[in-house]
Design a protein around this motif. Structure first.
Motif, PDB file in Angstrom:
ATOM      1  N   VAL A 165      87.667 -18.349  36.542  1.00  0.00           N
ATOM      2  CA  VAL A 165      88.771 -17.971  35.674  1.00  0.00           C
ATOM      3  C   VAL A 165      88.298 -16.933  34.662  1.00  0.00           C
ATOM      4  O   VAL A 165      87.097 -16.782  34.397  1.00  0.00           O
ATOM      5  N   THR A 166      89.242 -16.233  34.098  1.00  0.00           N
ATOM      6  CA  THR A 166      88.968 -15.318  32.982  1.00  0.00           C
ATOM      7  C   THR A 166      89.539 -15.940  31.717  1.00  0.00           C
ATOM      8  O   THR A 166      90.714 -16.326  31.679  1.00  0.00           O
ATOM      9  N   ARG A 167      88.680 -16.066  30.705  1.00  0.00           N
ATOM     10  CA  ARG A 167      89.071 -16.710  29.455  1.00  0.00           C
ATOM     11  C   ARG A 167      88.588 -15.880  28.278  1.00  0.00           C
ATOM     12  O   ARG A 167      87.633 -15.086  28.394  1.00  0.00           O
ATOM     13  N   GLU A 168      89.224 -16.113  27.138  1.00  0.00           N
ATOM     14  CA  GLU A 168      88.792 -15.443  25.926  1.00  0.00           C
ATOM     15  C   GLU A 168      87.678 -16.243  25.274  1.00  0.00           C
ATOM     16  O   GLU A 168      87.828 -17.445  25.023  1.00  0.00           O
ATOM     17  N   VAL A 169      86.561 -15.592  25.019  1.00  0.00           N
ATOM     18  CA  VAL A 169      85.429 -16.200  24.332  1.00  0.00           C
ATOM     19  C   VAL A 169      85.018 -15.252  23.209  1.00  0.00           C
ATOM     20  O   VAL A 169      84.654 -14.091  23.465  1.00  0.00           O
ATOM     21  N   ASN A 170      85.108 -15.745  21.990  1.00  0.00           N
ATOM     22  CA  ASN A 170      84.770 -14.923  20.818  1.00  0.00           C
ATOM     23  C   ASN A 170      85.511 -13.585  20.813  1.00  0.00           C
ATOM     24  O   ASN A 170      84.939 -12.524  20.567  1.00  0.00           O
ATOM     25  N   GLY A 171      86.798 -13.640  21.162  1.00  0.00           N
ATOM     26  CA  GLY A 171      87.628 -12.449  21.109  1.00  0.00           C
ATOM     27  C   GLY A 171      87.498 -11.519  22.287  1.00  0.00           C
ATOM     28  O   GLY A 171      88.116 -10.449  22.309  1.00  0.00           O
ATOM     29  N   GLU A 172      86.734 -11.911  23.289  1.00  0.00           N
ATOM     30  CA  GLU A 172      86.506 -11.048  24.450  1.00  0.00           C
ATOM     31  C   GLU A 172      86.897 -11.785  25.723  1.00  0.00           C
ATOM     32  O   GLU A 172      86.623 -12.983  25.879  1.00  0.00           O
ATOM     33  N   GLN A 173      87.566 -11.115  26.652  1.00  0.00           N
ATOM     34  CA  GLN A 173      87.921 -11.692  27.943  1.00  0.00           C
ATOM     35  C   GLN A 173      86.695 -11.657  28.857  1.00  0.00           C
ATOM     36  O   GLN A 173      86.143 -10.590  29.137  1.00  0.00           O
ATOM     37  N   VAL A 174      86.250 -12.842  29.304  1.00  0.00           N
ATOM     38  CA  VAL A 174      85.053 -12.914  30.144  1.00  0.00           C
ATOM     39  C   VAL A 174      85.365 -13.730  31.388  1.00  0.00           C
ATOM     40  O   VAL A 174      86.236 -14.600  31.393  1.00  0.00           O
ATOM     41  N   LEU A 175      84.643 -13.442  32.459  1.00  0.00           N
ATOM     42  CA  LEU A 175      84.750 -14.186  33.713  1.00  0.00           C
ATOM     43  C   LEU A 175      83.843 -15.408  33.644  1.00  0.00           C
ATOM     44  O   LEU A 175      82.648 -15.277  33.371  1.00  0.00           O
ATOM     45  N   ILE A 176      84.409 -16.586  33.881  1.00  0.00           N
ATOM     46  CA  ILE A 176      83.644 -17.838  33.892  1.00  0.00           C
ATOM     47  C   ILE A 176      83.620 -18.341  35.325  1.00  0.00           C
ATOM     48  O   ILE A 176      84.660 -18.658  35.902  1.00  0.00           O
ATOM     49  N   GLN A 177      82.412 -18.393  35.901  1.00  0.00           N
ATOM     50  CA  GLN A 177      82.308 -18.815  37.297  1.00  0.00           C
ATOM     51  C   GLN A 177      81.049 -19.660  37.516  1.00  0.00           C
ATOM     52  O   GLN A 177      79.944 -19.205  37.245  1.00  0.00           O
ATOM     53  N   GLY A 208      94.226 -33.875  17.393  1.00  0.00           N
ATOM     54  CA  GLY A 208      92.784 -33.873  17.586  1.00  0.00           C
ATOM     55  C   GLY A 208      92.088 -32.741  16.873  1.00  0.00           C
ATOM     56  O   GLY A 208      92.670 -31.701  16.578  1.00  0.00           O
ATOM     57  N   ASN A 209      90.838 -32.978  16.622  1.00  0.00           N
ATOM     58  CA  ASN A 209      89.949 -31.971  16.065  1.00  0.00           C
ATOM     59  C   ASN A 209      88.701 -31.981  16.931  1.00  0.00           C
ATOM     60  O   ASN A 209      87.912 -32.927  16.886  1.00  0.00           O
ATOM     61  N   THR A 210      88.547 -30.973  17.766  1.00  0.00           N
ATOM     62  CA  THR A 210      87.429 -30.921  18.705  1.00  0.00           C
ATOM     63  C   THR A 210      86.682 -29.604  18.526  1.00  0.00           C
ATOM     64  O   THR A 210      87.056 -28.765  17.715  1.00  0.00           O
ATOM     65  N   SER A 211      85.619 -29.451  19.300  1.00  0.00           N
ATOM     66  CA  SER A 211      84.779 -28.259  19.188  1.00  0.00           C
ATOM     67  C   SER A 211      84.598 -27.600  20.537  1.00  0.00           C
ATOM     68  O   SER A 211      84.436 -28.279  21.553  1.00  0.00           O
ATOM     69  N   ASP A 212      84.636 -26.295  20.519  1.00  0.00           N
ATOM     70  CA  ASP A 212      84.119 -25.518  21.647  1.00  0.00           C
ATOM     71  C   ASP A 212      82.609 -25.412  21.468  1.00  0.00           C
ATOM     72  O   ASP A 212      82.127 -25.051  20.389  1.00  0.00           O
ATOM     73  N   ARG A 213      81.878 -25.727  22.511  1.00  0.00           N
ATOM     74  CA  ARG A 213      80.408 -25.628  22.458  1.00  0.00           C
ATOM     75  C   ARG A 213      79.981 -24.453  23.323  1.00  0.00           C
ATOM     76  O   ARG A 213      80.124 -24.490  24.539  1.00  0.00           O
ATOM     77  N   LEU A 214      79.469 -23.416  22.680  1.00  0.00           N
ATOM     78  CA  LEU A 214      78.990 -22.239  23.388  1.00  0.00           C
ATOM     79  C   LEU A 214      77.470 -22.240  23.355  1.00  0.00           C
ATOM     80  O   LEU A 214      76.858 -22.195  22.282  1.00  0.00           O
ATOM     81  N   GLN A 215      76.877 -22.312  24.531  1.00  0.00           N
ATOM     82  CA  GLN A 215      75.413 -22.316  24.655  1.00  0.00           C
ATOM     83  C   GLN A 215      74.980 -20.956  25.213  1.00  0.00           C
ATOM     84  O   GLN A 215      75.325 -20.598  26.331  1.00  0.00           O
ATOM     85  N   TYR A 216      74.209 -20.234  24.420  1.00  0.00           N
ATOM     86  CA  TYR A 216      73.688 -18.940  24.846  1.00  0.00           C
ATOM     87  C   TYR A 216      72.231 -19.128  25.259  1.00  0.00           C
ATOM     88  O   TYR A 216      71.375 -19.440  24.424  1.00  0.00           O
ATOM     89  N   LEU A 217      71.960 -18.986  26.547  1.00  0.00           N
ATOM     90  CA  LEU A 217      70.591 -19.068  27.058  1.00  0.00           C
ATOM     91  C   LEU A 217      70.007 -17.661  27.008  1.00  0.00           C
ATOM     92  O   LEU A 217      70.225 -16.838  27.886  1.00  0.00           O
TER      93      LEU A 217
END
Length: 966
Positions: A793-805, A627-636
């Motif tokens: 969870v804590t995930r890597e986003v753009n090279g940085e570990q962030v909390l996603i809740q 597969g070839n998919t995309s991560d979609r990051l929305q910055y509000l």
């Protein structure tokens, strides 16, 4: 000779077939029509080696129910979900519909839905007129395609060599629904011809159907636990169930980010469940369905038959939806009180009222205005098209046979236009503020939703006291495409003696899935692509944007004293006249392309003696997913225009009465990043089916097999859709429960396929021709099943570990058990009165859920229901058939919401059918579907049904028509 992908019931060993026919030879009664159909189905079930249930059409073009899925729900252990009152998805023995494999003439049929593609077939697409018989395999055979942990359903269409020359049918039918109060037509026909030598034949068929569908829905958006907090923001009263017990997965519970609430009379509430939004919906849909079948058969040589099929199913489903909703916005200035469930922890109703003139918030400057009910609507124009081409070359020798099949199936689906509009009954022009509504209340005590508003709201809206909520007005769409090419070769060698035949074969399948997303925009300034919503004119709610009268005929579990609605015809006509046609804007960088290539091979031994028969086999399947998919990051980034450049001061008021909203390109930034993935795995799938006739009429049957089902298409992608809310954005949207930080959802490319060992043991007593009493014990030891999951969870986003809740994803569960019993009986008295009845009990365990090697909770098997009852009573004579059918499904487990499972409440429905032969070949028929006017309902959690989630009434529908068979 056994043919691959056709029922073993049709290819039973001669000894078994002769014994099955013996009782019929002793019985002088000749039966036709519906009774003959169910007796034929029962004979095929008896002769089969595997656990199979069969449904046959009683005559050309006359399937027992109006919908194939509706007919399937009468099979023991089968549960269906409905779309507009029609059966749409099928699940077997307590497992979700995605684990049921549906095959057309033995091969996958592509079906595309609006939105994300799915593995489970949408039966709404399929005209029942084309189907000659349906086989439900609950235990597999090695020759059958893998992929159905729940079971495999094979839909068989007719072929010209199986029918008399110049035979067929024509039909015309009308339908009426109590929710639409409209009559709709349906026309169908089929013609089959073959030459006298039976070396060439052609069959063509078609169906056209129009349906006006209207559903009345009540619904909530997100249950949350509301509690006061200490100075550090910590919850003072943690969430509990109705018995006062805390939740083990408290991190997954949705907490309101603020505190408890206080009424205008200073009564304070803290420590309770409340819905964030309550809404009533009237959903109007115009459905058009076209179906085409073209089949050509020829025998170029004596032992060779070539069959080519073409199927086209087209389904248009245009709809408008009107919603009145009461969100949490009114708790600040207008909240007057609430009622609770018996535990005192769950809101059952809430009331909001504007204070007397010149008092409380009306004495402020500017004075307050009530934003409820928000009047929200959706307009959509959608179409799904499925095309299938297939060819079969069959060679039949004295003892050797071969079948070669190849084909392609492709489906596309989604909206060509989808548009949302939101409005509020108020004016906020400085110095001329006005309320169009003064009272809002919701109450779902007892499971029925009642909404109440000021009686004058409709008149006030038509007098111009309304504004468009530009922040929630706009367009988005998702279109999907699914395609599979396939080829298979099946070989059969027959023998004398205990070993009757050996079958071996290979199959190649290449599946590809894609989707595209985007929106439709009207530009106030095409040069700068300024959307009309981002101009002051976009907030103006013209009186013609609303219906002249409130929406009526709101029935079935939902009531409202007044129901204003958006007139989309007028609204869109204004947009197109003022701004020109809409422009379709695609998200070019948001990619979703998934591939799945499977090579499978099998060997199967079929054996039989006078009383003992069965088969044993092994199927091996190698799967490569890419597969070839995309991560979609929305910055509000922000939402409102800043006062004096300070994002943390109260913002200026916009023309829609909310804050002055920033243009879309300033509010948000979208970043799409590619994610490539691939995975290969091999499954070894042994199977054994055996039947033994204890006496001429008593049969014991057993089966054991390993089965798999690949994860749903939407779960395969690694893609994530994550949203970051800045502090400035969260400040502007605080009253709506927004909070700073990351949240979102994502797929799980590491998902393993569902797998299970299954065991079946049955006893069947055929005490008279066409009659049976039977019982089947079944057990599935399921591993690696997939469940929805909401967790921080804590995930890597753009090279940085962030909390996603919170983070919504899917994970594998392990070591679950689904087991139960099926009881069934069928009997017809000599004078034509008969009955069919079955009961299924299913006990499913909870299982540990694992994400990235860590145990993160427990969940029951999604889609499971503890009980299922089906009963049909019929009477048939030479000219007339009367049938009444009852179906009841027990409570059914669904996915997670607010940290708890959603449950479908028990559902029961009665349908009646009647037909009368006016003259030879000419049949008058009539049906009433959902005679009982049953309502579908959902609730949250298994501790109570007082957390209302949803109700849906799709109406009682009546059919009357005429069919001529020739």
């Amino acid at each position: 000779m056994a043919q691959a992908q056709t029922a073993t019931a049709q290819e039973a060993p001669p000894a078994a077939a002769d014994q099955a026919a013996a009782p019929a030879a002793q019985d002088e009664i000749i039966v036709t029509g519906y009774r003959a159909s169910i007796e034929e189905s029962l004979a095929q079930k008896r002769e089969a080696d595997a656990f199979v249930d069969v449904i046959t059409a009683e005559d050309i073009g006359k399937f027992p129910d109006k919908n194939v899925a509706d007919a399937l729900q009468r099979v023991p252990g089968v549960i269906i979900s409905r779309d507009g009152g029609e059966g749409s998805r099928v699940s077997i023995r307590g497992l979700q519909s995605g684990l049921t494999l549906t095959l057309l003439n033995g091969n996958f049929i592509a079906g595309a839905d609006s939105g994300d593609p799915q593995r489970s077939f949408n039966y709404v697409l399929l005209p029942s007129n084309f189907i000659a018989s349906t086989e439900v395999y609950k235990s597999p055979e090695a020759r059958l395609e893998e992929g159905g942990v729940g079971g495999t359903i094979i839909l068989n269409t007719r072929r010209p060599f199986d029918l008399p020359a110049w035979s067929g049918f024509v039909s015309a039918e009308g339908t009426y629904s109590d929710t639409t109060e409209k009559f709709d037509p349906q026309f169908g026909g089929q013609l089959s011809w073959k030459n006298e030598a039976e070396t060439f034949g052609v069959l063509v068929g078609g169906v056209y159907q129009k349906r006006s569908n209207r559903e009345i829905r009540g619904e909530i958006e997100t249950w949350r636990w509301w509690s006061d907090r200490d100075e550090d923001g910590n919850i003072l009263t943690p969430a509990t169930d109705v018995n006062g017990n805390p939740f083990a997965n408290d991190d997954a519970i949705s907490y309101w980010p603020g505190e408890g609430v206080t009424t205008r009379a200073n009564t304070h509430y803290s420590g309770y469940w409340a819905p964030q939004t309550v809404k009533a919906q009237v959903f109007n849909q115009e459905r058009e369905r076209y179906g085409i079948q073209a089949t050509v058969q020829m025998k170029p040589f004596e032992n060779v038959t070539v069959t080519s099929n073409y199927f086209r199913f087209q389904y248009s489903s245009d709809f408008t939806s009107n919603v009145v909703k009461i969100p949490e916005w009114g708790y600040g200035n207008f909240f007057t009180g609430a009622t609770f469930d018996p535990s005192g922890t769950i809101f059952q109703s809430a009331q909001f009222e504007v204070p007397a003139a010149g008092t409380e918030c009306l004495a402020a400057s500017p004075p307050c205005t009530m934003e409820t009910p928000q009047m929200f609507g959706t307009y959509s124009r959608e179409k799904q098209v499925s095309n299938t081409f297939e060819t079969e070359v069959k060679y039949e020798g004295d003892r050797f046979g071969a079948v070669l099949k190849f084909g392609k199936t492709r489906a596309t689906g989604g909206p060509s236009m989808r548009f949302d509009v939101a409005s509020k009954p108020r004016l906020t022009v400085t110095g001329a503020e006005q309320n169009g509504n003064f009272y809002s209340a919701w109450d779902f005590t007892g499971g029925n939703l009642n909404m109440e508003f000021s009686p004058e709201i409709q008149e006030n809206i038509k007098n111009g006291i309304a504004q468009i909520d530009v922040g929630q007005t706009g367009s988005s769409f998702t279109n999907s495409e699914i395609e599979q090419r396939y080829a298979q070769l099946d070989l059969t060698q027959e023998f004398d003696g205990f070993l009757r035949s050996i079958q071996a074969g290979v199959k190649w399948r290449d599946l590809s899935i894609g989707r595209e997303t985007g929106r439709s925009d009207w530009y106030a300034d095409p040069a700068t692509e300024l959307r009309y919503q981002d101009t002051p004119e976009g907030a103006v709610a013209r009186p013609e944007f609303f219906y002249d009268e409130p929406i009526g005929n709101v029935v079935g579990g939902v009531s409202a004293n007044v129901f204003p609605g958006i007139n989309f015809e007028n609204y869109l006509n204004y947009l197109n006249t003022t701004y020109g046609p809409s422009v379709r804007v695609y998200e070019e960088d948001f990619v979703y392309d998934i591939g799945e290539r499977v090579w499978a091979g099998y060997a199967q031994l079929n054996f039989a003696t006078d009383r003992f028969r069965g088969n044993v086999g092994l199927r091996v399947a190698n799967t490569r997913q890419s597969g070839n998919t995309s991560d979609r990051l929305q910055y509000l980034n922000d939402y409102c225009v800043n006062t004096n450049g300070d994002p943390f001061l109260p913002p200026p008021i916009g023309p829609d009465g909310n804050c002055l909203v920033l243009p879309l390109d300033q509010r948000e930034t979208i970043v799409n990043t590619r994610a490539d993935q691939s995975k290969t795995y091999t499954d070894w799938l042994p199977s054994l089916n055996a039947s033994y006739e204890i006496t001429d009429n008593l049969l014991i049957r057993g089966a054991v097999a390993k089965v798999i089902a690949r994860p749903s298409i939407n779960d395969l992608g690694r893609q994530r859709s994550l949203t970051f809310r800045s502090d400035a954005y969260a400040f502007d949207r605080d009253q709506f429960g927004e909070f700073p930080g990351w949240s979102g959802s994502g797929g799980n490319a590491e998902l393993l396929p569902f797998s299970a060992w299954q065991y079946d043991l049955g006893l069947e007593w055929y005490f008279k021709r066409g009659s049976v009493i039977g019982a089947t014990l079944f057990r599935k030891d399921v591993s690696d099943f997939v469940v929805p999951l909401v967790i921080d969870v804590t995930r890597e986003v753009n090279g940085e570990q962030v909390l996603i809740q919170p983070y919504s994803t899917i994970a594998n569960g392990s070591n679950a058990v689904s087991q139960g019993i099926e009881l069934y009986a069928q009997h017809t008295l000599d004078f034509g009165l008969g009955a069919q009845v079955n009961f299924t009990y299913n006990d499913t365990s909870t299982a540990v859920i694992t994400l990235e090697g860590q145990d993160v909770g427990e969940s029951p098997l999604v889609g499971s229901a503890k009980t299922q009852i089906n009963a049909s009573v019929f009477y048939e004579n030479d000219r007339m058939l009367l049938r009444a059918s009852y179906n009841r499904r027990g409570e059914q487990v669904q996915g997670l919401s607010s940290g708890l499972n959603v449950y479908d409440a028990p559902y029961e429905q009665v349908d009646i059918n009647a037909s009368y032969e006016l003259m030879e070949g000419l049949l008058l028929n009539a049906s009433v579907i959902n005679l009982t006017k049953s309502v579908e309902r959902q609730h949250l959690g298994n501790d109570t049904d007082d957390r209302f989630v949803r109700s849906n009434y799709f109406g009682r529908r009546a059919y009357v028509g005429i069919t001529y068979n020739f």
